[in-house]
Write an enzyme that holds these catalytic residues in place. Sequence first.
Site, PDB file in Angstrom:
ATOM      1  CE1 TYR A   1       8.451  -5.962  -9.154  1.00  0.00           C
ATOM      2  CE2 TYR A   1       7.380  -6.214  -6.914  1.00  0.00           C
ATOM      3  CZ  TYR A   1       7.355  -6.298  -8.328  1.00  0.00           C
ATOM      4  OH  TYR A   1       6.061  -6.433  -8.990  1.00  0.00           O
TER       5      TYR A   1
ATOM      6  CB  CYS B   1      -0.756   0.107   1.403  1.00  0.00           C
ATOM      7  SG  CYS B   1      -2.027  -1.201   1.426  1.00  0.00           S
TER       8      CYS B   1
ATOM      9  CG  ASN C   1       3.006   0.586   3.424  1.00  0.00           C
ATOM     10  OD1 ASN C   1       3.948   1.051   3.006  1.00  0.00           O
ATOM     11  ND2 ASN C   1       2.411  -0.619   2.901  1.00  0.00           N
ATOM     12  N   GLY C   2       1.413  -1.796   5.573  1.00  0.00           N
ATOM     13  CA  GLY C   2       1.911  -2.838   6.525  1.00  0.00           C
ATOM     14  C   GLY C   2       0.888  -3.618   6.973  1.00  0.00           C
TER      15      GLY C   2
ATOM     16  N   GLY D   1      -0.136   0.079  -5.043  1.00  0.00           N
ATOM     17  CA  GLY D   1      -1.263  -0.592  -4.830  1.00  0.00           C
ATOM     18  C   GLY D   1      -2.276  -0.210  -5.992  1.00  0.00           C
TER      19      GLY D   1
END
Length: 476
Positions: A254, A14, A115-116, A41
């Site tokens: 990445y 995210c 996010n996570g 995302g």
Amino acid sequence: MSIWIDDDSPHDECGVVGIVAPGRDIARLAFFALHALQHRGQESAGIAVADDGHVLVQRDLGLVGAVFDEASLRSLGGHSAIGHVRYSTTGSNKWENAQPVTRNRGDGLVALGHNGNLTNTDDLRRIVADDPQPLQATTDSEIIAALLARTPGSLFDAVAANIHLLVGAFSAVALSSDELIAFRDAHGVRPLVIGALDGGYCVASETCALDQIGAKLVREVRPGEVIRLTADGIESRQALAPAVSRMCVFEHIYFARPDSLLDGRNVWEQRRAMGIELAGEAPVDADMVVGLPDSGTPAAIGYAFASGIPYSEAVVRNRYVGRSFIQPDQELRKNGVKLKFNPLREIIDGKRLIVVDDSIVRGTTTQQVVAMLREAGAAEVHMRISSPPISWPCFYGIDMPSRQELIASSHSIEQVAAMTGATSLAHLSLDGLERAIGSPANRFCRACFTGEYAIPVPDSTTKLRFEDLTAGASSQ
Ligand code: SF4
């Protein structure tokens, strides 16, 4: 029905953004910051704004540009905003799970973007089980919002009072009608940076979002830190003692956009350095070095530079493939990589290729890529991977398959080479990765390579575990 038609790469998690800038077009700033974070995302997008004692939210499934239009941005006025783009790592892709999620605090809404992944959500669900507002979503993020909503006082105090309950990875933003708070877990697994812009301050998952809206990087949000952003500055509390840094090393390999800075260093340069290391560790005689676009390109350029073997493009990527609601037919699904890549036969024919990619997950994409290049006339296909073999799943916000599905968990490198049809296969070592990133390896989470999880992992690890709980609850 939606499907992911491109590959079996580990998927981004995210992206979050938070902006305080009275007098600026706050929703438009949030929109463009989210646009820069779209790679993190693509399932849903949302913006919440605070204005005159109210919090307004718009969120929906789809890309940022599809969720918002000129009219909707004009209707979201205010002095502060938070935004979110989502790829589901916990909970399915449905509207209720789009973020920012909201809860009623009594004096108005609190909106939250996260996010996570938390790893103690079952414990946290028990804490909020008596909440008069039932949970609507099936994500760990709504549970954080529920904890904040039931804690009286300022939002700053509420975050500081609850952050110690959260186990796992979180870089999050929370908004009430008069406060914007950002906070990060004690290991700093997911990135979060602070920027200064004309008329205010902002936070974002990556520096590329700051660049997009004309903000200047101030610093990272420190692990375990809670900050309150105002138009005049940043108020900080070190709410958790910072633990050993465990920034996700895959952000460098990445996930992060190559033009972002992580730890003050440019990600593209780090990926190029991974290719240089890989050329030193796994040389091979060949005619041409090829990167699988886009994520393999910087490492391929580095490999070509270090080896002296010419770099060339050899496949063209269709940049419009991604989330699709159109189901390809059986034949197309069998070789999904053709929906994403088309080989340049005239370049490839008769050549011995070194093909650089960032990772191998199940091995199916590599197998299809090798077959595609051989069909296009490649004499040899030497796969070079700019990360070590992934043998363990991620519990900290990256969607990866179970251990059984990870090809490296049960096959040697030689076996994977044979299964994928590659002439040879080699991965970058952990030491090489450390040298390329330029920081000690023990500063990073590398659990998907080593199986050494620095943060406790959950008992129940399926992505849809809350759907199961919801189904159970509704049947009573
Ligand atoms: S397990 Fe792998 S993907 Fe997950 S946070 Fe750690 S390094 Fe990143």
